[in-house]
Design a protein around this motif. Sequence first.
Motif, PDB file in Angstrom:
ATOM      1  N   GLU A  80     -13.216   6.382  10.998  1.00 15.40           N
ATOM      2  CA  GLU A  80     -11.943   6.605  11.708  1.00 15.40           C
ATOM      3  C   GLU A  80     -10.985   5.432  11.500  1.00 15.40           C
ATOM      4  O   GLU A  80      -9.804   5.603  11.219  1.00 15.40           O
ATOM      5  N   HIS A  81     -11.544   4.228  11.655  1.00 14.35           N
ATOM      6  CA  HIS A  81     -10.700   3.028  11.596  1.00 14.35           C
ATOM      7  C   HIS A  81     -10.113   2.834  10.200  1.00 14.35           C
ATOM      8  O   HIS A  81      -8.956   2.446  10.043  1.00 14.35           O
ATOM      9  N   THR A  82     -10.935   3.089   9.176  1.00 17.57           N
ATOM     10  CA  THR A  82     -10.426   2.869   7.821  1.00 17.57           C
ATOM     11  C   THR A  82      -9.415   3.949   7.428  1.00 17.57           C
ATOM     12  O   THR A  82      -8.624   3.755   6.511  1.00 17.57           O
ATOM     13  N   LEU A  83      -9.453   5.070   8.130  1.00 14.44           N
ATOM     14  CA  LEU A  83      -8.462   6.124   7.846  1.00 14.44           C
ATOM     15  C   LEU A  83      -7.211   5.967   8.719  1.00 14.44           C
ATOM     16  O   LEU A  83      -6.257   6.736   8.586  1.00 14.44           O
ATOM     17  N   ALA A  84      -7.238   4.957   9.602  1.00 18.41           N
ATOM     18  CA  ALA A  84      -6.123   4.787  10.552  1.00 18.41           C
ATOM     19  C   ALA A  84      -4.749   4.628   9.891  1.00 18.41           C
ATOM     20  O   ALA A  84      -3.749   5.016  10.499  1.00 18.41           O
ATOM     21  N   PRO A  85      -4.635   4.074   8.652  1.00 20.70           N
ATOM     22  CA  PRO A  85      -3.298   4.022   8.050  1.00 20.70           C
ATOM     23  C   PRO A  85      -2.619   5.393   8.037  1.00 20.70           C
ATOM     24  O   PRO A  85      -1.400   5.494   8.103  1.00 20.70           O
ATOM     25  N   TYR A  86      -3.432   6.470   7.975  1.00 21.27           N
ATOM     26  CA  TYR A  86      -2.832   7.808   7.956  1.00 21.27           C
ATOM     27  C   TYR A  86      -2.238   8.196   9.320  1.00 21.27           C
ATOM     28  O   TYR A  86      -1.418   9.106   9.397  1.00 21.27           O
ATOM     29  N   ASP A  87      -2.650   7.513  10.386  1.00 17.91           N
ATOM     30  CA  ASP A  87      -2.007   7.773  11.692  1.00 17.91           C
ATOM     31  C   ASP A  87      -0.505   7.548  11.536  1.00 17.91           C
ATOM     32  O   ASP A  87       0.313   8.380  11.905  1.00 17.91           O
ATOM     33  N   ALA A  88      -0.183   6.361  11.005  1.00 10.49           N
ATOM     34  CA  ALA A  88       1.227   5.995  10.872  1.00 10.49           C
ATOM     35  C   ALA A  88       1.917   6.839   9.810  1.00 10.49           C
ATOM     36  O   ALA A  88       3.050   7.289   9.997  1.00 10.49           O
ATOM     37  N   VAL A  89       1.211   7.079   8.704  1.00  8.92           N
ATOM     38  CA  VAL A  89       1.823   7.832   7.605  1.00  8.92           C
ATOM     39  C   VAL A  89       2.153   9.262   8.046  1.00  8.92           C
ATOM     40  O   VAL A  89       3.243   9.781   7.777  1.00  8.92           O
TER      41      VAL A  89
END
Length: 466
Positions: A80-89
């Motif tokens: 989840e954490h490593t995919l977090a950049p996609y939260d913002a994107v």
Amino acid sequence: MDISELDALQTSLNGALNAFREELTKAKLPELSTFSLEPHPLDSPEYLPSPRLYEARRLALACVGQLKTLLQSPYEKVVEHTLAPYDAVCLDIVLRTGVIDKLSEEAYRTTGLHVEQLHRFLDLDPFKLTAILRYLAAEGWLHEKNEGVYALNRPALELCLGKNGRKWALTRGKAKIANSLLDAITKPEWKYSTSPLETAFQLSHHTPLSLFDYLKANPAELEQWANSVRTYGDAAASALLVDFPWKSLNSQTIVDCGGGQGYLTISLAKILEDVAFVIQDLPEVIPITRVNVNRESPAAAQQGRIVVEAHDFKTPQVRRSGKTTYVFRLVLHDWTDQDCTAILRNITAIHGTVKVIIIEHVALPCTISSTPQEQCDESLRMLIDAEKYATASPPRYVPLNFGVCAKMNLGLGVHLLGVYNARERSLREWDSIIRNAGLRITLVCPLRAKLSVIECDVVAVDGESD
Ligand SMILES: C[S@@+](CC[C@H](N)C(=O)[O-])C[C@H]1O[C@@H](n2cnc3c(N)ncnc32)[C@H](O)[C@@H]1O
């Protein structure tokens, strides 16, 4: 008998939710709903919750954050954490492609829109849109009403036109700077640098300029950036006016150093009628400030009760007569310790009755106590009918900084590192800067917001009275 972490957190969460409900009822506020198509009164930056409501909400959120860490599989947490950049994107995509604006149209607010309809309106691939919208829905941003049909939910209203959340989200650069942070903190020549010219910002933007000089050369970005900074101040504005004893500063001059668009002064001028204000900032910011002051406080501007002027706070302060208080709101966290000390020394050098007020986030450590201590229930009980705000002490297994509740500021702290080689500081760190500048702390006032007020005066030297 000793109780488990799960039991302790569940008990604290229940206590916090019960207190939260009681306060909602007392304040005659409606129930919270994520599905609501109207913002809840608590969502407005102008609404100031009761001290107990504020603390109960903080504690409930902290417990939820700790419970998530306790219950979640560590591997899933990593992914989840490593995919977090996609939260913002993904948030950026729905804002910039018009998805949010389309869903906010009156005709679709209640019904929502199917991805096929969004495809027709916005010329976007429905297959691709589904990946993005369902991810956002799982993150609590949208409501998937039926398979493939998405509507705004209450949090997403904050992304609509005119809202502060939208202004913040539309300010570019964070992802780019974040991507260069590893390089900046490991680059052999820069890794111990404290210069704002040797950061992830320069690497990511391919510029030798500091952020402030870069913005000076890019006026459109300066305006967007200034607007987003304003929203950060707005979030604490109502608490700042009530929780700090501003009336003690009547009959004097307040200099708003690095005052930006001037909104702190504009709001203070409404409650302190007997105070003269000076807003100082860099020359390129001053025209924006002037327009705001003339529009929001025309009488005070005309009478000269609010003066707006260019001044570089790295040079000796020019306003140095009479009883004066120098305020720095969200200014010093942009600077290294040495710079902060030098900026404050420009004030200490002034003779007279001088006060300094620093308005910043005061970072607490994320330490967790597992030993029995004063129950949070008790500190929430002490806040029943309280008018004056005081922070509740965290119960067992809840971090001193209330964990997830500190994320917004600590996240900004990492961003400040990427931009200025600065970060959010603890009270011990502020105290050291303040002492080095020849000042001493006289009051630390927590606010019903993510900021605190640190009031200082000048330490008397050589028998001089302060
Ligand atoms: C994060 S903003 C805070 C603005 C304002 N105090 C507020 O709370 O909204 C920092 C401000 O410091 C100003 N600033 C940066 N360097 C400065 C300098 N050397 N002298 C005066 N102001 C400066 C920036 O232009 C900006 O307006």
